[in-house]
Design an enzyme around this catalytic site. Structure first.
Site, PDB file in Angstrom:
ATOM      1  N   LYS A 137       0.791  -1.162  -0.095  1.00  0.00           N
ATOM      2  CA  LYS A 137      -0.136   0.082   0.020  1.00  0.00           C
ATOM      3  C   LYS A 137       0.854   1.465  -0.127  1.00  0.00           C
ATOM      4  CE  LYS A 137       0.719   1.188   4.610  1.00  0.00           C
ATOM      5  NZ  LYS A 137       1.916   2.389   4.893  1.00  0.00           N
ATOM      6  N   PRO A 170       9.803  -4.663  -0.104  1.00  0.00           N
ATOM      7  CA  PRO A 170      10.708  -4.418   0.817  1.00  0.00           C
ATOM      8  C   PRO A 170      10.196  -4.014   2.029  1.00  0.00           C
ATOM      9  CG  PRO A 170      10.611  -2.627  -1.026  1.00  0.00           C
ATOM     10  CD  PRO A 170       9.836  -3.809  -1.303  1.00  0.00           C
ATOM     11  N   GLY A 221       7.415   1.227   4.659  1.00  0.00           N
ATOM     12  CA  GLY A 221       6.342   1.996   4.945  1.00  0.00           C
ATOM     13  C   GLY A 221       5.335   1.772   3.817  1.00  0.00           C
ATOM     14  N   LEU A 222       5.501   0.175   3.246  1.00  0.00           N
ATOM     15  CA  LEU A 222       4.510  -0.332   2.140  1.00  0.00           C
ATOM     16  C   LEU A 222       3.553  -1.207   2.880  1.00  0.00           C
ATOM     17  CD1 LEU A 222       7.283  -0.476  -0.597  1.00  0.00           C
ATOM     18  CD2 LEU A 222       5.486   1.236  -0.175  1.00  0.00           C
ATOM     19  N   GLY A 252       4.526  -6.639   5.536  1.00  0.00           N
ATOM     20  CA  GLY A 252       4.361  -7.821   6.597  1.00  0.00           C
ATOM     21  C   GLY A 252       2.987  -7.850   6.745  1.00  0.00           C
ATOM     22  N   ASP A 305      -2.108  -1.463  10.835  1.00  0.00           N
ATOM     23  CA  ASP A 305      -2.640  -1.381   9.298  1.00  0.00           C
ATOM     24  C   ASP A 305      -2.870  -2.640   8.471  1.00  0.00           C
ATOM     25  OD1 ASP A 305      -0.315  -2.225   8.602  1.00  0.00           O
ATOM     26  OD2 ASP A 305       0.517  -0.442   7.833  1.00  0.00           O
TER      27      ASP A 305
HETATM   28  C1  SUD Z   1       2.842   4.019   9.957  1.00  0.00           C
HETATM   29  C2  SUD Z   1       2.092   3.446   9.176  1.00  0.00           C
HETATM   30  C3  SUD Z   1       0.952   4.103   8.412  1.00  0.00           C
HETATM   31  O1  SUD Z   1       0.098   3.429   7.313  1.00  0.00           O
HETATM   32  O2  SUD Z   1       2.449   2.378   8.304  1.00  0.00           O
HETATM   33  P1  SUD Z   1       3.973   1.853   8.078  1.00  0.00           P
HETATM   34  O3  SUD Z   1       4.751   2.857   7.741  1.00  0.00           O
HETATM   35  O4  SUD Z   1       4.334   0.956   9.127  1.00  0.00           O
HETATM   36  O5  SUD Z   1       3.704   0.835   6.659  1.00  0.00           O
HETATM   37  C4  SUD Z   1       0.879   2.417  10.300  1.00  0.00           C
HETATM   38  O6  SUD Z   1       0.599   3.497  11.209  1.00  0.00           O
HETATM   39  C5  SUD Z   1       1.886   1.531  10.829  1.00  0.00           C
HETATM   40  O7  SUD Z   1       1.232   0.404  11.100  1.00  0.00           O
HETATM   41  P2  SUD Z   1       1.854  -1.039  11.703  1.00  0.00           P
HETATM   42  O8  SUD Z   1       3.194  -1.246  11.023  1.00  0.00           O
HETATM   43  O9  SUD Z   1       0.611  -2.096  11.480  1.00  0.00           O
HETATM   44  O10 SUD Z   1       2.160  -0.843  13.134  1.00  0.00           O
HETATM   45  P3  SUD Z   1       2.006  -1.708  14.519  1.00  0.00           P
HETATM   46  O11 SUD Z   1       2.864  -3.193  14.175  1.00  0.00           O
HETATM   47  O12 SUD Z   1       0.784  -1.829  14.976  1.00  0.00           O
HETATM   48  O13 SUD Z   1       2.706  -0.775  15.404  1.00  0.00           O
HETATM   49  C6  SUD Z   1       4.242  -0.937  15.485  1.00  0.00           C
HETATM   50  C7  SUD Z   1       4.611   0.550  16.646  1.00  0.00           C
HETATM   51  O14 SUD Z   1       4.200   1.795  15.985  1.00  0.00           O
HETATM   52  C8  SUD Z   1       3.512   2.576  16.843  1.00  0.00           C
HETATM   53  N1  SUD Z   1       2.097   2.903  16.186  1.00  0.00           N
HETATM   54  C9  SUD Z   1       1.580   2.113  15.158  1.00  0.00           C
HETATM   55  C10 SUD Z   1       0.466   2.637  14.715  1.00  0.00           C
HETATM   56  C11 SUD Z   1      -0.174   3.767  15.428  1.00  0.00           C
HETATM   57  N2  SUD Z   1      -1.289   4.308  15.042  1.00  0.00           N
HETATM   58  N3  SUD Z   1       0.341   4.490  16.300  1.00  0.00           N
HETATM   59  C12 SUD Z   1       1.631   4.188  16.872  1.00  0.00           C
HETATM   60  O15 SUD Z   1       2.141   4.762  17.732  1.00  0.00           O
HETATM   61  C13 SUD Z   1       3.399   1.853  18.275  1.00  0.00           C
HETATM   62  O16 SUD Z   1       4.637   2.195  19.030  1.00  0.00           O
HETATM   63  C14 SUD Z   1       3.692   0.395  17.690  1.00  0.00           C
HETATM   64  O17 SUD Z   1       4.324  -0.575  18.705  1.00  0.00           O
HETATM   65  N1  ADP Z   2       5.880 -11.356   6.711  1.00  0.00           N
HETATM   66  C1  ADP Z   2       6.599 -10.411   6.645  1.00  0.00           C
HETATM   67  N2  ADP Z   2       7.006  -9.551   5.901  1.00  0.00           N
HETATM   68  C2  ADP Z   2       7.730  -8.431   6.230  1.00  0.00           C
HETATM   69  N3  ADP Z   2       8.220  -8.153   7.508  1.00  0.00           N
HETATM   70  C3  ADP Z   2       7.723  -8.998   8.326  1.00  0.00           C
HETATM   71  C4  ADP Z   2       7.082 -10.068   8.112  1.00  0.00           C
HETATM   72  N4  ADP Z   2       6.820 -10.653   9.457  1.00  0.00           N
HETATM   73  C5  ADP Z   2       7.472  -9.983  10.219  1.00  0.00           C
HETATM   74  N5  ADP Z   2       8.064  -8.939   9.701  1.00  0.00           N
HETATM   75  C6  ADP Z   2       8.824  -7.775  10.581  1.00  0.00           C
HETATM   76  O1  ADP Z   2       8.240  -6.682  10.410  1.00  0.00           O
HETATM   77  C7  ADP Z   2       8.858  -5.517   9.998  1.00  0.00           C
HETATM   78  C8  ADP Z   2       8.277  -4.590   9.161  1.00  0.00           C
HETATM   79  O2  ADP Z   2       8.094  -4.888   7.899  1.00  0.00           O
HETATM   80  P1  ADP Z   2       6.827  -4.257   7.069  1.00  0.00           P
HETATM   81  O3  ADP Z   2       5.507  -4.502   7.514  1.00  0.00           O
HETATM   82  O4  ADP Z   2       7.101  -4.925   5.406  1.00  0.00           O
HETATM   83  O5  ADP Z   2       7.270  -2.886   7.013  1.00  0.00           O
HETATM   84  P2  ADP Z   2       6.664  -1.598   7.060  1.00  0.00           P
HETATM   85  O6  ADP Z   2       6.222  -1.473   8.515  1.00  0.00           O
HETATM   86  O7  ADP Z   2       7.318  -0.490   6.647  1.00  0.00           O
HETATM   87  O8  ADP Z   2       5.472  -1.473   6.206  1.00  0.00           O
HETATM   88  C9  ADP Z   2      10.168  -6.341   9.268  1.00  0.00           C
HETATM   89  O9  ADP Z   2      11.476  -5.669   9.480  1.00  0.00           O
HETATM   90  C10 ADP Z   2      10.048  -7.777   9.871  1.00  0.00           C
HETATM   91  O10 ADP Z   2      11.026  -7.677  11.060  1.00  0.00           O
END
Ligand code: SUD
Ligand code: ADP
Length: 270
Positions: free
Chosen positions: A8, A90, A94-95, A98, A132
């Site tokens: 995403k 990757p 931020g995509l 996982g 997310d």
């Molecule tokens: C920043 C965003 C934006 O779309 O995406 P990514 O950059 O990861 O893809 C999301 O909020 C990432 O969501 P996600 O990757 O599922 O985060 P989680 O595993 O739930 O949380 C990881 C950590 O990020 C922080 N966290 C996450 C979501 C949120 N709304 N508030 C937070 O403060 C918390 O410290 C949490 O322990």
């Molecule tokens: N199936 C999976 N794919 C990617 N990362 C994973 C997975 N399961 C656990 N992880 C852990 O989650 C971390 C964040 O990965 P990912 O969700 O792809 O990144 P982002 O939060 O940037 O979208 C990785 O560095 C890895 O340690």
């Protein structure tokens, strides 16, 4: 059974406030894009998990696919399965790769074992895995709010636009990225901008609150974003908490040689 969990991007991302549970309320348009992992789940004698493709940091037994299996196995009598994940999206980008793998695991297990769980129930399980993750159950453009696990309808169509996604080999830890944010109430009205304003004006109106802090730590990201605009992007931004950057184009640009150093996905949206 086979699935192709997709990434995403975030169109605008504003952190509204820190919550009592330590998470943050946000507002962002989540948009699915066709950069895919490959996930296969088949019945097996015992539970097993195999990863190929990009190396995933951390313990494979803690992988989000297994977390999804274990979560459903708490409530249903699941037979063992063999899970094979071929990792292409990757990480720390931020995509949401996982989270997407985890959501795809829930959906495949639901089909494989005919659990008949509806989308709302699956989204409930997904929210327990990551903020997310629920988005990837429906996997359609939406305005996310709350922790990123509540959704409002949004009308947006980027079909036929060209997307360039660049992962500059910088792994960003989401929790660390959030810890550097000073939340800015109130809502920035992302939905109104996306639904009513032309793509070319988004650059003056949409912001990703993570960019400031992450760009400061990694100045090369500022340069890549500027390059995307120089190449003619109508709109360019970092996705989520980074470090992937994307540009939306009316025509596919010729990419510069420096992008050969990065993981790049490019193509037309449908
Ligand atoms: C920043 C965003 C934006 O779309 O995406 P990514 O950059 O990861 O893809 C999301 O909020 C990432 O969501 P996600 O990757 O599922 O985060 P989680 O595993 O739930 O949380 C990881 C950590 O990020 C922080 N966290 C996450 C979501 C949120 N709304 N508030 C937070 O403060 C918390 O410290 C949490 O322990
Ligand atoms: N199936 C999976 N794919 C990617 N990362 C994973 C997975 N399961 C656990 N992880 C852990 O989650 C971390 C964040 O990965 P990912 O969700 O792809 O990144 P982002 O939060 O940037 O979208 C990785 O560095 C890895 O340690």
């Amino acid at each position: 059974m086979l699935s192709f969990p997709n990434a995403k991007i975030n169109l605008g991302l504003n952190i509204i406030e820190k919550r009592k549970d330590g998470f943050h309320n946000l507002e962002s348009c989540f948009y699915p894009v066709p950069w895919h992992d490959v996930l296969e789940i088949v019945p097996s004698q015992k539970l097993s998990f195999q990863i190929t493709g990009l190396e995933i940091p951390g313990d494979p037994m803690e992988n989000l696919c297994l977390k999804a299996y274990r979560l459903l196995a708490e409530d249903f009598d699941l037979e063992p399965v063999s899970i094979h994940l071929h990792k292409i999206i990757p990480m720390g980008a931020g995509l949401g790769g996982g989270s997407s793998d985890a959501a795809a695991t829930l959906k495949l297990l639901n089909q494989l074992f005919t659990l008949d769980l509806d989308e709302e129930t699956l989204a409930g399980y997904a929210s327990e895995i990551g903020s997310d993750c629920a988005f990837f159950i429906k996997n359609a453009a939406t305005l996310a709010h709350g922790k990123g696990d509540q959704f409002l309808k949004i009308t947006i169509n980027l079909a036929e636009k060209y997307l360039v996604l660049v992962y500059p080999n910088i792994h960003v830890n989401t929790a660390v990225a959030y810890s550097g944010i000073i939340p800015q109430k109130p809502s920035h009205g992302i939905a109104k901008i996306i639904e009513n304003e032309p793509l070319s004006s988004w650059k003056d109106q949409l912001t990703n609150d993570f960019e400031h802090g992450i760009f400061k730590q990694h100045p090369s990201l500022t340069h890549i974003k500027a390059t995307l605009y120089q190449l003619g992007a109508a709109y360019a931004s970092m996705s989520g908490s980074g470090s992937a950057l994307f540009g939306l184009f009316e025509q596919m640009p010729q990419l510069p040689e420096e992008f050969d150093n990065y993981l790049v996905w490019k193509g037309q949206l449908s």
